[in-house]
Design a protein around this motif. Structure first.
Motif, PDB file in Angstrom:
ATOM      1  N   LYS A   1       0.809  -1.216   0.000  1.00  0.00           N
ATOM      2  CA  LYS A   1       0.000   0.000   0.000  1.00  0.00           C
ATOM      3  C   LYS A   1       0.844   1.269   0.000  1.00  0.00           C
ATOM      4  CE  LYS A   1      -3.850   2.175   2.479  1.00  0.00           C
ATOM      5  NZ  LYS A   1      -4.698   2.274   1.278  1.00  0.00           N
ATOM      6  N   TYR A   2       1.953   1.256   0.738  1.00  0.00           N
ATOM      7  CA  TYR A   2       2.704   2.489   0.930  1.00  0.00           C
ATOM      8  C   TYR A   2       4.045   2.537   0.215  1.00  0.00           C
ATOM      9  CZ  TYR A   2      -0.722   3.183   4.623  1.00  0.00           C
ATOM     10  OH  TYR A   2      -1.897   3.334   5.307  1.00  0.00           O
ATOM     11  N   LEU A   3       4.614   1.391  -0.142  1.00  0.00           N
ATOM     12  CA  LEU A   3       5.967   1.392  -0.694  1.00  0.00           C
ATOM     13  C   LEU A   3       6.041   0.957  -2.153  1.00  0.00           C
ATOM     14  CD1 LEU A   3       7.915  -0.051   2.374  1.00  0.00           C
ATOM     15  CD2 LEU A   3       7.716   2.335   1.652  1.00  0.00           C
ATOM     16  N   MET A   4       5.119   0.128  -2.597  1.00  0.00           N
ATOM     17  CA  MET A   4       5.150  -0.281  -3.999  1.00  0.00           C
ATOM     18  C   MET A   4       4.550   0.799  -4.887  1.00  0.00           C
ATOM     19  SD  MET A   4       4.154  -4.326  -3.945  1.00  0.00           S
ATOM     20  CE  MET A   4       5.162  -5.513  -3.065  1.00  0.00           C
ATOM     21  N   LYS A   5       5.065   0.936  -6.098  1.00  0.00           N
ATOM     22  CA  LYS A   5       4.551   1.933  -7.045  1.00  0.00           C
ATOM     23  C   LYS A   5       3.150   1.541  -7.490  1.00  0.00           C
ATOM     24  CE  LYS A   5       8.459   4.121  -6.948  1.00  0.00           C
ATOM     25  NZ  LYS A   5       8.572   5.413  -6.260  1.00  0.00           N
ATOM     26  N   ASP A   6       2.357   2.550  -7.811  1.00  0.00           N
ATOM     27  CA  ASP A   6       0.982   2.267  -8.230  1.00  0.00           C
ATOM     28  C   ASP A   6       0.608   3.044  -9.484  1.00  0.00           C
ATOM     29  OD1 ASP A   6       0.953   4.776  -7.125  1.00  0.00           O
ATOM     30  OD2 ASP A   6      -0.981   4.538  -6.134  1.00  0.00           O
TER      31      ASP A   6
ATOM     32  N   THR B   1       8.446 -11.600 -27.381  1.00  0.00           N
ATOM     33  CA  THR B   1       7.554 -11.782 -26.232  1.00  0.00           C
ATOM     34  C   THR B   1       8.338 -12.128 -24.982  1.00  0.00           C
ATOM     35  OG1 THR B   1       5.760 -12.534 -27.682  1.00  0.00           O
ATOM     36  CG2 THR B   1       5.590 -13.085 -25.354  1.00  0.00           C
ATOM     37  N   ASN B   2       9.277 -13.050 -25.114  1.00  0.00           N
ATOM     38  CA  ASN B   2      10.091 -13.432 -23.962  1.00  0.00           C
ATOM     39  C   ASN B   2      10.877 -12.247 -23.422  1.00  0.00           C
ATOM     40  OD1 ASN B   2       9.173 -16.041 -24.299  1.00  0.00           O
ATOM     41  ND2 ASN B   2      10.950 -16.687 -25.495  1.00  0.00           N
ATOM     42  N   LYS B   3      11.382 -11.422 -24.312  1.00  0.00           N
ATOM     43  CA  LYS B   3      12.127 -10.242 -23.876  1.00  0.00           C
ATOM     44  C   LYS B   3      11.229  -9.288 -23.124  1.00  0.00           C
ATOM     45  CE  LYS B   3      14.940  -6.439 -25.636  1.00  0.00           C
ATOM     46  NZ  LYS B   3      15.503  -5.786 -26.833  1.00  0.00           N
ATOM     47  N   ARG B   4       9.986  -9.142 -23.625  1.00  0.00           N
ATOM     48  CA  ARG B   4       9.045  -8.236 -22.967  1.00  0.00           C
ATOM     49  C   ARG B   4       8.646  -8.757 -21.585  1.00  0.00           C
ATOM     50  NH1 ARG B   4       7.690  -3.648 -21.186  1.00  0.00           N
ATOM     51  NH2 ARG B   4       5.432  -3.313 -20.931  1.00  0.00           N
ATOM     52  N   VAL B   5       8.463 -10.080 -21.461  1.00  0.00           N
ATOM     53  CA  VAL B   5       8.136 -10.668 -20.156  1.00  0.00           C
ATOM     54  C   VAL B   5       9.252 -10.396 -19.164  1.00  0.00           C
ATOM     55  CG1 VAL B   5       7.801 -12.851 -18.943  1.00  0.00           C
ATOM     56  CG2 VAL B   5       6.620 -12.444 -21.093  1.00  0.00           C
ATOM     57  N   ALA B   6      10.503 -10.563 -19.613  1.00  0.00           N
ATOM     58  CA  ALA B   6      11.636 -10.290 -18.723  1.00  0.00           C
ATOM     59  C   ALA B   6      11.648  -8.829 -18.293  1.00  0.00           C
ATOM     60  CB  ALA B   6      12.939 -10.656 -19.427  1.00  0.00           C
ATOM     61  N   GLU B   7      11.308  -7.937 -19.214  1.00  0.00           N
ATOM     62  CA  GLU B   7      11.260  -6.516 -18.876  1.00  0.00           C
ATOM     63  C   GLU B   7      10.174  -6.230 -17.838  1.00  0.00           C
ATOM     64  OE1 GLU B   7      10.628  -4.621 -22.577  1.00  0.00           O
ATOM     65  OE2 GLU B   7      12.719  -4.823 -23.273  1.00  0.00           O
ATOM     66  N   ILE B   8       9.018  -6.936 -17.974  1.00  0.00           N
ATOM     67  CA  ILE B   8       7.918  -6.741 -17.015  1.00  0.00           C
ATOM     68  C   ILE B   8       8.331  -7.206 -15.624  1.00  0.00           C
ATOM     69  CG2 ILE B   8       5.588  -7.513 -16.394  1.00  0.00           C
ATOM     70  CD1 ILE B   8       4.942  -7.576 -19.390  1.00  0.00           C
TER      71      ILE B   8
ATOM     72  N   GLN C   1      11.362  -7.352 -14.493  1.00  0.00           N
ATOM     73  CA  GLN C   1      12.346  -6.407 -13.994  1.00  0.00           C
ATOM     74  C   GLN C   1      11.673  -5.137 -13.492  1.00  0.00           C
ATOM     75  OE1 GLN C   1      15.519  -6.849 -13.473  1.00  0.00           O
ATOM     76  NE2 GLN C   1      15.851  -4.754 -12.750  1.00  0.00           N
ATOM     77  N   GLN C   2      10.652  -4.699 -14.230  1.00  0.00           N
ATOM     78  CA  GLN C   2       9.919  -3.500 -13.817  1.00  0.00           C
ATOM     79  C   GLN C   2       9.188  -3.752 -12.492  1.00  0.00           C
ATOM     80  OE1 GLN C   2       7.006  -2.225 -16.666  1.00  0.00           O
ATOM     81  NE2 GLN C   2       6.252  -0.547 -15.391  1.00  0.00           N
ATOM     82  N   ALA C   3       8.567  -4.954 -12.355  1.00  0.00           N
ATOM     83  CA  ALA C   3       7.873  -5.276 -11.109  1.00  0.00           C
ATOM     84  C   ALA C   3       8.847  -5.329  -9.938  1.00  0.00           C
ATOM     85  CB  ALA C   3       7.151  -6.611 -11.254  1.00  0.00           C
ATOM     86  N   ASN C   4      10.030  -5.846 -10.178  1.00  0.00           N
ATOM     87  CA  ASN C   4      11.037  -5.893  -9.122  1.00  0.00           C
ATOM     88  C   ASN C   4      11.433  -4.495  -8.680  1.00  0.00           C
ATOM     89  OD1 ASN C   4      13.158  -7.051  -7.437  1.00  0.00           O
ATOM     90  ND2 ASN C   4      14.568  -6.340  -9.003  1.00  0.00           N
TER      91      ASN C   4
END
Length: 359
Positions: free
Chosen positions: A117-122, A138-145, A147-150
């Motif tokens: 709620k307070y620390l993850m981006k929204d 597609t595989n490259k895009r999944v890896a990017e997603i 990485q972005q979530a991390n």
């Protein structure tokens, strides 16, 4: 314009024409304009580094609190042990162990919710639906997603937060693991031998549970059922509950013609009165539900059913064998007594899966 087969003119409709429906003119609908995403409102922790740091401290503290309660649950198991002679000790053990486990899970849950709620981006985002595939793009895009979530979660960046979460999660199962200790009995590590011997013996009277009142054969009418323990059990000073758990019996009277008795067990009953162990042969629950019309016994835990007319044969459910029968007769005063102990171990069948026991 086009001509029909009779030379007449056919008129084609277009979007500028008006449609007539039941005498009402309907204007063609205009396409809706895409309103787009609403304005994004940043959280206070996104714009104020000080408050972000405070939120991180709070979440970390919740994870450490979860760890502390998990350790407390483990310690409570030993500080407030269950005394086999004092049934009230179960309350303290269950209360403090349960309190530690519950508070540990609660603190861990609060910490996880506060983190998201307070620390993850929204940041809002939209993505057009399309067929997914396993192409390199597609595989490259999944890896990017990922990485972005991390990056948005801060899992790898916030080391203290991450380590406290991992520690709390790893500590949470410890109380349950410690309680597996109850499955081992250091005084008698051979469960088959332990369950093979009870307080029943030749001449021991059958008495009511829990009053200890002796039972005459004339007291047992057809269709009745008595919860029975061996005479003298209530005077046992040490291990009374353990002995009772093994020796409890259900006494019933059926019409003699309804009993299907084997030749070697015809003298185990007395004028239609039979006695069987109440300990289910599945996992040891008390079999105490007697249906006098069908003469079936039901274990309420997992619905195993036993046919009393046929030596308590299993007719439904997961129980692995019939309930052990207690041979009974009467003494000179007409009171019901045991002829001997059970001829087989009472309790769950899985006790007998050890190959080094020849019982």
């Amino acid at each position: 314009m086009a001509e029909d087969e009779h030379g007449g003119e056919l008129r084609t409709a277009n979007s500028s024409d008006r449609a007539v429906d039941s005498g009402t003119l309907v204007e063609p609908a205009e396409p809706l304009e895409n309103p787009g995403l609403p304005d994004h409102h940043h959280k206070v922790t996104d714009v104020d580094p000080k408050k972000e740091k405070n939120a991180e401290r709070v979440v970390t503290a919740l994870f450490w609190v979860s760890l502390a309660f998990s350790i407390f649950a483990v310690l409570a198991y030993f500080i407030w042990p269950i005394d086999r002679e004092d049934i009230t000790s179960v309350r303290w053990n269950n209360m403090f162990v349960g309190l530690g486990i519950a508070c540990g899970m609660l603190a861990l849950g609060f910490g996880a919710v506060a983190w998201s709620k307070y620390l993850m981006k929204d940041e809002e985002m939209s993505e057009a639906r399309h067929k997914t595939g396993g192409s390199p793009a597609t595989n490259k895009r999944v890896a990017e997603i990922f990485q972005q979530a991390n990056e948005e979660s801060g899992f790898t960046r916030r080391k203290l937060l991450r380590n406290s979460l991992i520690t709390a999660v790893l500590a949470l199962p410890l109380p349950g693991i410690v309680m597996f200790r109850d499955f081992y009995n250091a005084n008698n590590p051979k469960p088959v031998e332990l369950m093979h011997e009870t307080l029943w013996d030749a001449g021991v009277r059958l008495v009511r549970d829990p009053t200890g009142t002796p039972i005459k054969a004339s007291d047992v009418t057809i269709g009745s059922a008595f919860h029975v323990i061996p005479d003298g059990l209530l005077e046992v000073e040490h291990g009374m509950l353990n002995e009772k758990a093994k020796a409890v019996v259900l006494l019933m009277r059926l019409p003699e013609e309804s009993l299907k008795e084997r030749e070697d067990r015809k003298d185990w009953s007395y004028h239609g009165i039979v006695a069987y162990s109440k300990v289910c042969t599945h996992v040891g629950c008390p079999v105490a539900l007697y249906e006098q019309q069908t003469h079936h016994l039901l274990c309420p835990c997992h619905q195993s059913q036993f046919d009393v007319t046929d030596h308590c044969r299993v007719i439904f459910g997961p129980a692995g064998r019939p309930l052990p029968q207690l041979p009974i007769t009467v003494d000179s005063e007409g009171y019901l007594i045991a002829q001997s102990d059970f001829h087989e171990p009472v309790g769950p069948t899985f006790w007998e899966r050890r190959h080094d026991y020849n019982v």
